[in-house]
Design an enzyme around this catalytic site. Structure first.
Site, mmCIF file in Angstrom:
data_model
loop_
_atom_site.group_PDB
_atom_site.id
_atom_site.type_symbol
_atom_site.label_atom_id
_atom_site.label_comp_id
_atom_site.label_asym_id
_atom_site.label_seq_id
_atom_site.Cartn_x
_atom_site.Cartn_y
_atom_site.Cartn_z
ATOM 1 N N HIS A 1 4.366 -10.268 8.329
ATOM 2 C CA HIS A 1 3.939 -11.409 9.131
ATOM 3 C C HIS A 1 4.892 -12.599 9.027
ATOM 4 O O HIS A 1 4.771 -13.550 9.778
ATOM 5 C CB HIS A 1 2.505 -11.805 8.751
ATOM 6 C CG HIS A 1 1.492 -10.882 9.364
ATOM 7 N ND1 HIS A 1 0.359 -11.316 10.001
ATOM 8 C CD2 HIS A 1 1.466 -9.531 9.458
ATOM 9 C CE1 HIS A 1 -0.324 -10.282 10.460
ATOM 10 N NE2 HIS A 1 0.316 -9.187 10.138
ATOM 11 N N SER B 1 6.554 -8.177 13.827
ATOM 12 C CA SER B 1 6.954 -6.786 14.018
ATOM 13 C C SER B 1 8.296 -6.705 14.720
ATOM 14 O O SER B 1 8.614 -7.538 15.572
ATOM 15 C CB SER B 1 5.920 -6.050 14.869
ATOM 16 O OG SER B 1 4.709 -5.943 14.200
ATOM 17 N N LYS C 1 -5.311 -1.173 21.100
ATOM 18 C CA LYS C 1 -4.372 -0.049 21.147
ATOM 19 C C LYS C 1 -4.445 0.757 19.841
ATOM 20 O O LYS C 1 -4.419 1.991 19.858
ATOM 21 C CB LYS C 1 -2.955 -0.578 21.371
ATOM 22 C CG LYS C 1 -1.958 0.525 21.664
ATOM 23 C CD LYS C 1 -0.642 -0.048 22.152
ATOM 24 C CE LYS C 1 0.354 1.061 22.418
ATOM 25 N NZ LYS C 1 1.582 0.580 23.043
ATOM 26 N N ASP C 2 -4.537 0.032 18.706
ATOM 27 C CA ASP C 2 -4.647 0.725 17.415
ATOM 28 C C ASP C 2 -5.942 1.541 17.341
ATOM 29 O O ASP C 2 -5.952 2.656 16.814
ATOM 30 C CB ASP C 2 -4.612 -0.287 16.262
ATOM 31 C CG ASP C 2 -3.185 -0.726 15.929
ATOM 32 O OD1 ASP C 2 -2.249 -0.113 16.482
ATOM 33 O OD2 ASP C 2 -3.016 -1.654 15.128
ATOM 34 N N GLU D 1 2.824 20.945 -2.492
ATOM 35 C CA GLU D 1 2.238 20.714 -1.179
ATOM 36 C C GLU D 1 3.350 20.466 -0.169
ATOM 37 O O GLU D 1 4.452 20.074 -0.530
ATOM 38 C CB GLU D 1 1.310 19.503 -1.235
ATOM 39 C CG GLU D 1 0.089 19.736 -2.087
ATOM 40 C CD GLU D 1 -0.850 20.747 -1.482
ATOM 41 O OE1 GLU D 1 -1.797 20.360 -0.792
ATOM 42 O OE2 GLU D 1 -0.632 21.959 -1.686
#
Lengths: 434, 188
Positions: free
Chosen positions: A231, A235, A259-260, A303
């Site tokens: 922040h 972004s 959107k998220d 894994e």
């Protein structure tokens, strides 16, 4: 912000209803916010937080990773209420969770498949950063904090995998803790110290459980720092140019919360397939055999999310060098902001970097395949080439391409690029094809 | 501010030499002691992870070799680890002895690794990353040298359990043991 002693100074131009103090008309909220500026903090970081208006779906994976962290912590805490960290009972207590505990099967599946989901999300998030140059000035520390989170996740996932105390848990723990025996002179003492004995055993299981419970909260703290760093400068975006004003941005809420959330719905659908229909698809069948310190399974594999690094470890027929190379494969990411010499961020404008950026995941898939197969014959050779290419990518290709590549011209501003795309009625996602 | 601190220092009997006062000495010595004390206080939190006393108090193990035929291999358990005991054939002994020692990664003669030629006693933990090599059963893969083969990362050991191929840096360790009777050994 607005509720300070200097009330006559106008609030920052970003808060939408400039006439109202934080908390709006509600006197109680205003009273609290004056003393504990929680509401104004949230408003400042969401409704007022300017976000580039051109973010594509690659930018969903940061919030997805955050949500996965919360899902893992909640499901993990309730599983810990039923799990017994003891060599005699660990395996059976997990079986008990799967069969007898109310909804235990669901919680266990959420947590076990969740680890894989968390890693795929974080790997995509990381690739997004690589592709769009999100690690470059002024976001170097943001990137490095991300690498710290990745390392913490790997440690947490490894220790979590030991807890069911199956054959692969036990021998995975043996192999990974033995990595530290490669340290000259003191290695064996460190390994004994990690084990609390002369083999992996009860003391090891207990401390891994304690640390597996602790580390996620450390991750939460580092994620907090990651967000503070994010922040600070905002972004990055697919064009890789800074936003220069309101014409380039939209408020994070509601535009990107929506959107998220949409991305989250799609993601949860995929996650649910694994939870409900492919429970053990990503598990190793050998881990359904209780741990046996006297028998090593014929073929030890980690894994899937560790396979490429395991392949790097095995590609060198020298213990210390193999271990060093494996750790270096992650540590090299810390230096990426300085290895990349190009001033242009986004791969969209970097014809050569764009090519090698896509070759990297292919190389990692090759390494993953190598890691999944027994180390013999052609597998070893491919592993060695793929390992060499991995380091070539970061240590040679990225610095050189940054110097010799001629980037395409950058758009003047985000707003201009978006409007251009919009004027042809083309969705912003397809600006890539111009 | 600096002036008042200076005059204070002088008036409380500090040395006249600039930069070297009694207060500096106190700051440095108190700081050093504080750090030292902190490190000492930290040690219990580190040392608690080392093996506990009940883990350290490990009895030795006795193994009866009587029933083990020539060519057979037996696995005993000592300190939670497998111990490989091989009743070697004449061919295996001959192979182990005929290797030029200088060509080995971890050069040791076969004679220095056994108490009696017929019996090889080693800890069955691969020196690479701690897996248990295969080769104890007759139908296990034993690698081209007829010894042991580690399935994890492909280390290959010969009939003296010396590393011959693969990533392991050292030969399998020989535990402390002694023959208490002709066919009885005490490990540890």
């Amino acid at each position: 912000m607005a509720a300070t002693h200097h009330g006559n100074q106008p609030a920052a131009d970003t808060s939408p209803p400039a006439s109202l103090p934080a908390g709006g008309h509600n006197r109680i909220i205003r009273w609290i916010d004056y003393r504990l500026p929680f509401v104004s903090f949230i408003e400042h970081e969401t409704t007022a937080y300017p976000t580039p208006k051109n973010l594509n779906y690659w930018w969903n994976f940061g919030s997805l990773a955050g949500i996965m962290l919360i899902i893992m912590i909640i499901s993990g805490i309730v599983l810990a209420m039923h799990y017994v960290p003891s060599g005699d009972h660990a395996f059976n207590s997990v079986e008990d969770i799967r069969r007898d505990v109310n909804f235990g099967w669901l919680l266990r599946n959420i947590h076990a498949s969740g680890a894989s989901m968390f890693f795929i999300v974080v790997y995509i998030h990381l690739f997004r950063g690589l592709y769009y140059g999100s690690y470059k000035y002024p976001r170097e520390l943001l990137w490095m904090l991300g690498v710290v989170i990745l390392l913490l996740m790997m440690a947490t996932a490894f220790m979590g995998y030991v807890l069911p105390w199956g054959q692969m848990s036990y021998w995975g723990a043996t192999v990974i803790t033995n990595l530290f025996s490669a340290i000259p002179w003191i290695g064996q003492y460190i390994v004994t110290w990690l084990w609390g004995g002369f083999t992996v055993g009860d003391p090891t299981l207990n401390r891994f459980f304690a640390l597996h419970y602790l580390l996620p909260f450390v991750i939460v703290a580092v994620v907090g720092l990651h967000l503070i760093a994010l922040h600070r400068h905002g972004s990055n975006n697919p064009l890789g140019i800074e936003h220069r004003g309101p014409q380039d941005t939209v408020p994070f809420h509601p535009y990107y919360t929506v959107k998220d959330l949409f991305g989250l719905c799609i993601f949860l659908l995929i996650y649910s397939v694994f939870i409900f229909y492919a429970t053990d698809f990503l598990m190793n069948p050998d881990n359904s055999i209780p741990a046996n310190p006297m028998v090593t399974p014929p073929h030890i594999v980690p894994e899937w999310y560790f396979l490429p690094f395991y392949a790097i470890l095995r590609s060198v027929p020298n213990k210390l060098f193999g271990v060093t190379l494996m750790f270096s494969s992650i540590l090299v990411l810390f230096f990426l902001p300085w290895l990349d010499t190009s001033p242009v961020r986004s791969a969209r404008f970097r014809p050569w970097y764009r090519v090698i950026c896509w070759l990297l995941p292919l190389d990692l898939i090759a390494l993953g395949w190598v890691g999944a197969n027994p180390p013999a014959g052609v597998v070893v050779t491919i592993g060695q080439f793929a390992t060499a290419y991995y380091f070539l990518h970061f240590l040679v290709l990225i610095p050189l391409i940054g110097k010799f590549e001629r980037p395409k011209p950058l758009p003047m501003s985000i707003g201009e690029a978006v409007l251009q795309a919009g004027s042809h009625l083309v969705p912003s996602g397809s600006t890539e094809r111009r | 501010m600096a002036d008042t601190a200076e005059s204070e220092r002088a008036s409380y009997g500090g040395s006249e030499h600039a930069g070297e006062t009694r207060r500096d000495f106190l700051v440095v010595s108190a700081g050093a002691l504080g750090i030292l004390g902190g490190l000492i206080a930290l040690w219990p939190f580190v040392d608690q992870m080392n093996p506990a006393k009940d883990v350290l108090a490990l009895a030795s193990t006795e193994v009866d070799l009587g029933p083990v035929q020539v060519g057979q291999r037996l696995t005993a358990k000592w300190r939670g680890k497998p111990v490989f005991i091989a009743h070697r054939t004449a061919k295996e002994i001959q192979e182990a002895e005929s290797v030029p020692v200088a060509s080995l990664r971890d050069p040791e003669t076969d004679a220095s690794r056994v108490k009696k030629k017929d019996w090889l006693v080693v800890i069955g933990v691969c020196t690479h990353l701690g897996c248990i090599p295969l080769g104890q059963k007759a139908d296990d893969p034993r690698g081209p040298y007829g010894g042991w083969f580690c399935p994890c990362h492909g280390s290959i050991y010969d009939t003296s359990a010396r590393i011959r191929q693969g990533p392991a840096p050292l030969n399998l360790f020989v535990p402390p043991y002694e023959f208490t009777k002709p066919t009885l050994i005490k490990i540890g």
